[in-house]
Write an enzyme that holds these catalytic residues in place. Structure first.
Site, PDB file in Angstrom:
ATOM      1  CE  LYS A   1      -4.666   0.299   0.814  1.00 50.87           C
ATOM      2  NZ  LYS A   1      -5.751  -0.607   0.451  1.00 50.87           N
TER       3      LYS A   1
ATOM      4  CB  VAL B   1     -17.358   1.568  -1.162  1.00 51.00           C
ATOM      5  CG1 VAL B   1     -17.953   0.191  -0.876  1.00 51.00           C
ATOM      6  CG2 VAL B   1     -16.005   1.426  -1.843  1.00 51.00           C
TER       7      VAL B   1
ATOM      8  CB  ALA C   1     -13.942   0.833   6.717  1.00 51.41           C
ATOM      9  CG  ASN C   2      -8.920  -1.548   3.562  1.00 49.48           C
ATOM     10  OD1 ASN C   2      -9.177  -2.737   3.394  1.00 49.48           O
ATOM     11  ND2 ASN C   2      -8.695  -0.716   2.546  1.00 49.48           N
TER      12      ASN C   2
HETATM   13  C1  PPY Z   1      -7.942  -2.558  -1.400  1.00 53.05           C
HETATM   14  O1  PPY Z   1      -8.747  -3.472  -1.599  1.00 53.05           O
HETATM   15  O2  PPY Z   1      -7.839  -2.023  -0.292  1.00 53.05           O
HETATM   16  C2  PPY Z   1      -7.057  -2.134  -2.491  1.00 53.05           C
HETATM   17  O3  PPY Z   1      -6.153  -1.398  -2.243  1.00 53.05           O
HETATM   18  C3  PPY Z   1      -7.375  -2.659  -3.841  1.00 53.05           C
HETATM   19  C4  PPY Z   1      -6.307  -2.496  -4.852  1.00 53.05           C
HETATM   20  C5  PPY Z   1      -5.806  -3.584  -5.486  1.00 53.05           C
HETATM   21  C6  PPY Z   1      -4.841  -3.449  -6.446  1.00 53.05           C
HETATM   22  C7  PPY Z   1      -4.346  -2.207  -6.748  1.00 53.05           C
HETATM   23  C8  PPY Z   1      -4.853  -1.115  -6.116  1.00 53.05           C
HETATM   24  C9  PPY Z   1      -5.852  -1.254  -5.174  1.00 53.05           C
END
Ligand code: PPY
Length: 370
Positions: free
Chosen positions: A78, A184, A260-261
């Site tokens: 990320k 989303v 949400a992550n």
């Molecule tokens: C996510 O699902 O949190 C992502 O970051 C998805 C994603 C996957 C591949 C490239 C950029 C984002």
């Protein structure tokens, strides 16, 4: 930052300070067992630069889990751009080009895409420096914002979770509170309303919530009431860390499933939810629809129909996780992690076939940018 980096269990980190804007760029590559790292690029204002680094490290680990949970040939990574303030267009563009340069420098070990605070247009800018970018605009050869695919996966997860808790996946008259109506949350709200659910919407920007609520006949909940408002399903679709010591005791829902992550602020929050009898759909399973769509459409050469079918399978995957979690008397997130770790362990031992399927479209840098 030293402490954060020392405590992290990942592969590599790029740390860059941009003198022009006073922004920090962090690229975290967590794990490449399953393939090259891929994950979005977040841009926001943090209180401290170290908060941006912390976010990048946690989000990258989350991507490792996400790709393993769906058994896709990518690793966890990320990028976070921690800006001191919202930037004007020219400065933003220069900074994004810098992000592109750094990704190019990684030579294919990491590919980015859009995330909170970035757009497909931003990906076009990054793509001027590197081919390792997902989600450019359709005019530029990308597939654009994957938000509606993420929403479809969350929708499938909500149905699967409701089936376990209420005995039916039918959403008619089920109350669902969606926290955050961005790229989303908005399509999720529309789907839920179409399925006959009673939808409640909440957003830090009240206008955004009101506008959408007017269109789909939803109820607006002020941000400070998002946790203690009674509902069947709570769907966090905004910031992370929302499930914590303050919010969990207040919750009046039976199911949590959102996009949400990093919804759990700490590991303990999963145990508290289990104790309270609230079913928590692990975020990295419920929200994998965007990753599935970007990888499927832009690398694996899938059709939209194939992507749709695979995204809907999130519901089945979650169903298996919930069944096994119950059997083993552990939380769903513990079970989901166990499964992901199993996929990673098998790949490390080389017992699974062809992990590195990655078409020529991304990967090693060949052009050197423009
Ligand atoms: C996510 O699902 O949190 C992502 O970051 C998805 C994603 C996957 C591949 C490239 C950029 C984002």
């Amino acid at each position: 930052m030293e402490e954060l980096l020392r405590a992290w269990d990942g592969d590599s980190t790029v740390v860059h300070h941009d003198a022009d804007t006073d922004a920090w760029i962090f690229i975290a590559v967590h794990d490449r067992t399953l393939g090259r790292a891929a994950g979005g690029c977040r841009m926001r204002v943090y209180d401290e630069p170290s908060d941006g680094l912390r976010d990048a490290l946690r989000l990258a680990r989350g991507m490792t889990m996400k790709w393993a949970a769906i058994d896709f040939p990518f690793g966890g990574g990320k990028a976070v751009v921690a800006v001191p303030r919202p930037l004007e267009a020219a400065a933003r563009e220069r900074l994004l080009l810098r992000v592109g340069d750094l990704i190019a420098l990684l030579g294919g070990a990491y590919a980015t895409g859009e995330d909170m605070g970035t757009t497909p247009a931003d990906m076009n800018v990054i793509a001027r420096r590197t081919r390792n970018v997902f989600g450019r605009t359709p005019e530029s050869g990308g597939t654009g914002d994957p938000g509606h695919w993420t929403a479809l996966g969350v929708f499938a997860a909500v149905r699967a979770a409701c089936e376990r808790v209420f005995g039916t996946a039918e959403l008619a008259d089920r109350s669902v509170l969606v926290q955050g109506v961005g790229s989303v949350g908005r399509p999720l709200v529309r789907r839920l309303a179409q399925a006959g659910a009673r939808v409640l919407v909440s957003d830090a920007l009240p206008d955004r919530a009101r506008t959408l609520a007017g269109k789909v006949d939803a109820e607006v909940v002020p941000p400070e009431r998002a946790y203690d408002t009674a509902c069947d399903v709570f769907a966090p679709c905004a910031v992370g860390g929302v499930l914590n010591a303050r919010s969990v005791p207040q919750l009046e829902c039976r199911v949590i499933a959102g996009s949400a992550n990093n919804q759990l602020e700490t590991e303990e929050a999963a145990a508290w939810l289990l104790e309270r009898g609230i079913l928590y759909a692990p975020d990295f399973v419920a929200n994998a629809g965007g990753a599935i769509a970007l990888a499927g459409l832009e690398v694996l050469d899938w059709s939209e129909e194939q992507v749709e079918a695979r995204v809907l399978r999130i519901g089945e995957t979650l169903g298996h996780i919930l069944d096994d979690a119950e059997r083993r008397a552990v939380s769903p997130v513990t079970e989901a992690r166990r499964r992901a770790e199993q996929v990673l362990a098998a790949a490390r031992k080389g017992t699974r076939d062809g992990a590195a399927v990655y078409s020529g479209r991304m990967g090693e840098e060949t052009t050197g940018g423009s």
